[in-house]
Design a protein around this motif. Structure first.
Motif, PDB file in Angstrom:
ATOM      1  N   ILE A  87       0.836  -1.200   0.000  1.00 55.15           N
ATOM      2  CA  ILE A  87       0.000   0.000   0.000  1.00 55.15           C
ATOM      3  C   ILE A  87       0.869   1.248   0.000  1.00 55.15           C
ATOM      4  CG2 ILE A  87      -1.728   1.309   1.295  1.00 55.15           C
ATOM      5  CD1 ILE A  87      -2.876  -1.320   2.275  1.00 55.15           C
ATOM      6  N   LEU A  88       1.963   1.225   0.762  1.00 51.75           N
ATOM      7  CA  LEU A  88       2.876   2.366   0.771  1.00 51.75           C
ATOM      8  C   LEU A  88       3.431   2.630  -0.625  1.00 51.75           C
ATOM      9  CD1 LEU A  88       4.441   4.494   2.430  1.00 51.75           C
ATOM     10  CD2 LEU A  88       6.227   2.775   2.756  1.00 51.75           C
ATOM     11  N   ASN A  89       3.830   1.574  -1.323  1.00 48.99           N
ATOM     12  CA  ASN A  89       4.336   1.735  -2.689  1.00 48.99           C
ATOM     13  C   ASN A  89       3.257   2.284  -3.618  1.00 48.99           C
ATOM     14  OD1 ASN A  89       6.906   0.825  -2.076  1.00 48.99           O
ATOM     15  ND2 ASN A  89       6.463  -1.302  -2.599  1.00 48.99           N
ATOM     16  N   LEU A  90       2.028   1.836  -3.418  1.00 49.48           N
ATOM     17  CA  LEU A  90       0.926   2.330  -4.245  1.00 49.48           C
ATOM     18  C   LEU A  90       0.723   3.825  -4.038  1.00 49.48           C
ATOM     19  CD1 LEU A  90      -1.485   1.720  -6.130  1.00 49.48           C
ATOM     20  CD2 LEU A  90      -2.836   1.263  -4.084  1.00 49.48           C
ATOM     21  N   LEU A  91       0.769   4.278  -2.785  1.00 47.19           N
ATOM     22  CA  LEU A  91       0.515   5.685  -2.479  1.00 47.19           C
ATOM     23  C   LEU A  91       1.670   6.588  -2.893  1.00 47.19           C
ATOM     24  CD1 LEU A  91      -1.102   5.395   1.078  1.00 47.19           C
ATOM     25  CD2 LEU A  91      -2.248   5.572  -1.121  1.00 47.19           C
TER      26      LEU A  91
END
Length: 483
Positions: A87-91
């Motif tokens: 999720i961090l990479n997505l954001l």
């Protein structure tokens, strides 16, 4: 008990011939505890201690990152760590998942579809070419309608559809695929369900009418016609079924077969669930927000700028909503009602706002709040920008204000999250300037994704933010810069 952290630490100690007693002294740690860290019987109490150990061992930047990652995995478990990382990479890398005119797949001229009623296809290149052909033909129709029964694991097909959808806004795509509801739903350390969401996001933001649906492996659609070739690309004139390897397939180009597979797809869609519902225009978004349970006491909101709806004076609506807008009256009526309900619910809720310094600065510089489309209101005056931030600081108690230490989140044009244990949505900027709307809402329905995003926001709130005192101090300093 050995952990991934203790194993890697032991490897570095042996390979670099480290004296454990000297390292313990350097780190200010008890030697007995240091041996427990190495054996895995105890975990270091902080990342700072791990950084000191890395410095003493003179690890390279990559080695240091690996040790810190191993520490985090040992702290929260591999599954939780990789979900949060995904999720961090997505954001933080959302721009890599969106599209621009220059990044679109070149759409070649469509070839004539063969007149044969049935065509057997062998080889990936040939099969992809026929998929592209029937998709191009369908997108050229006035109300093109594509139905997919396949995982989003074929990037060439997804990218081609994104290119078609970017140029043909009337193209309708319905997409069914399988998700994994097992606890160990990982593929190469990537949470599979989150990976599926990441892969289909460009289809949501390219401009066409795209909707996705899911089922779980333990409850697949019961359809014997798809037992040999499980995947299907279906248009108004063609049905193409193909194998998991994308090496073999059959193209049906006759009315009877196409009608049969249309019935198959319709039967399947009645047994699946929507993964995320796209809500494109501002009026629909406001109606959707009114139906959300804003009284939930465990609401988490991640936005670069805190949601100002809860604090904004209603006089701002009359002041800033464009007076020449064709929908000014209905917009004002809906916004006024929504503001009133939101403020009333805020008094009884426990909403936590997770935000960034870059977001605050961007608001103070532009007067824009990205949760509201820029085409319905004028930028706030500098005086009102400062007033709103101060009102936010005054209204929130320490359990509601969370200023992120991480500066890697984009200040604008990123993904914003509203999440509770039971429902939630993502606000995502569209990637097509020719559209009348600038962002979409994705109403999340799949329980696993809701859990993942709620856990991630809880992690940000608890582990990645300044203290309330430090947050207030940093905000005061920013306000002084703009006064």
């Amino acid at each position: 008990m050995e952990t991934v952290f203790s194993q890697l630490l032991t490897k570095y100690i042996h390979s670099k011939d480290i004296n454990v007693y000297s390292m313990a002294q350097f780190c200010g740690a008890d030697r007995a505890n240091m041996y427990k860290y190495i054996s895995g019987d105890r975990k270091p109490p902080s990342l700072e201690l791990v950084r000191k150990m890395s410095a003493f061992m003179q690890l390279t930047p990559n080695e240091c990152d690996s040790l810190l990652e191993a520490y985090n995995i040992a702290s929260v478990g591999a599954k939780t760590y990789y979900r949060r990382k995904a999720i961090l990479n997505l954001l933080t890398n959302f721009e890599n998942y969106t599209i621009s005119e220059s990044s679109l797949t070149t759409v070649p001229p469509s070839r004539s579809i063969p007149l044969a009623e049935v065509t057997v296809l062998n080889g990936q290149t040939k099969l992809l070419q026929y998929i592209f052909d029937i998709l191009m033909l369908e997108s050229s129709k006035k109300n093109g309608y594509v139905r997919l029964l396949m995982p989003p694991d074929f990037p060439a097909v997804i990218e081609y559809l994104v290119s078609l959808g970017y140029h043909e806004h009337t193209l309708k795509i319905e997409h069914i695929f399988c998700l994994n509801n097992a606890e160990q739903s990982f593929h190469h350390e990537q949470p599979y369900n989150l990976e599926c969401l990441r892969k289909i996001l460009p289809l949501y933001v390219c401009g066409c009418s795209y909707n996705s649906y899911y089922y779980y492996k333990d409850s697949p659609p019961d359809e014997s016609l798809l037992s040999l070739f499980p995947y299907l690309v279906l248009t108004s004139e063609n049905a193409l079924i193909f194998s998991e390897s994308l090496m073999k397939g059959i193209l049906f180009h006759n009315t009877a077969s196409v009608s049969l597979y249309q019935e198959v797809f319709q039967k399947c869609i009645q047994t699946v669930l929507p993964l995320a519902t796209k809500i494109p225009d501002v009026m629909s978004q406001l109606c959707y927000l009114q139906k959300l349970d804003l009284k939930t006491k465990n609401t988490l909101m991640f936005e670069p700028v805190p949601c100002m709806t809860y604090f904004m004076p209603e006089s701002f609506l009359e002041k800033y909503v464009y007076k020449d807008s064709d929908f000014r009256s209905s917009t004002l009526e809906l916004l006024t009602l929504f503001f009133s309900q939101a403020k009333e619910n805020f008094k009884n809720s426990k909403t936590s706002f997770i935000f960034t310094e870059q977001g605050i600065r961007n608001f103070l510089e532009t007067g824009r709040i990205e949760e509201y489309p820029s085409n319905i209101y004028a930028p706030f005056s500098t005086k009102d920008r400062l007033y709103l931030i101060r009102l936010f600081m005054k209204t929130c108690d320490p359990s509601q204000m969370y200023l992120l230490r991480d500066h890697s989140f984009p200040a604008r044009n990123g993904i914003y999250i509203y999440i509770t244990p039971n429902n939630g949505y993502l606000m995502i900027p569209v990637a097509n300037e020719s559209l009348e709307y600038s962002q979409i809402f994705l109403d999340l329905s799949e329980p696993g994704l809701l859990t993942d995003f709620y856990d991630f926001c809880s992690y940000l709130k608890d582990d990645c933010c300044y203290s309330y005192k430090d947050a207030i101090g940093r905000l005061e300093n920013i306000l002084l810069e703009y006064q």
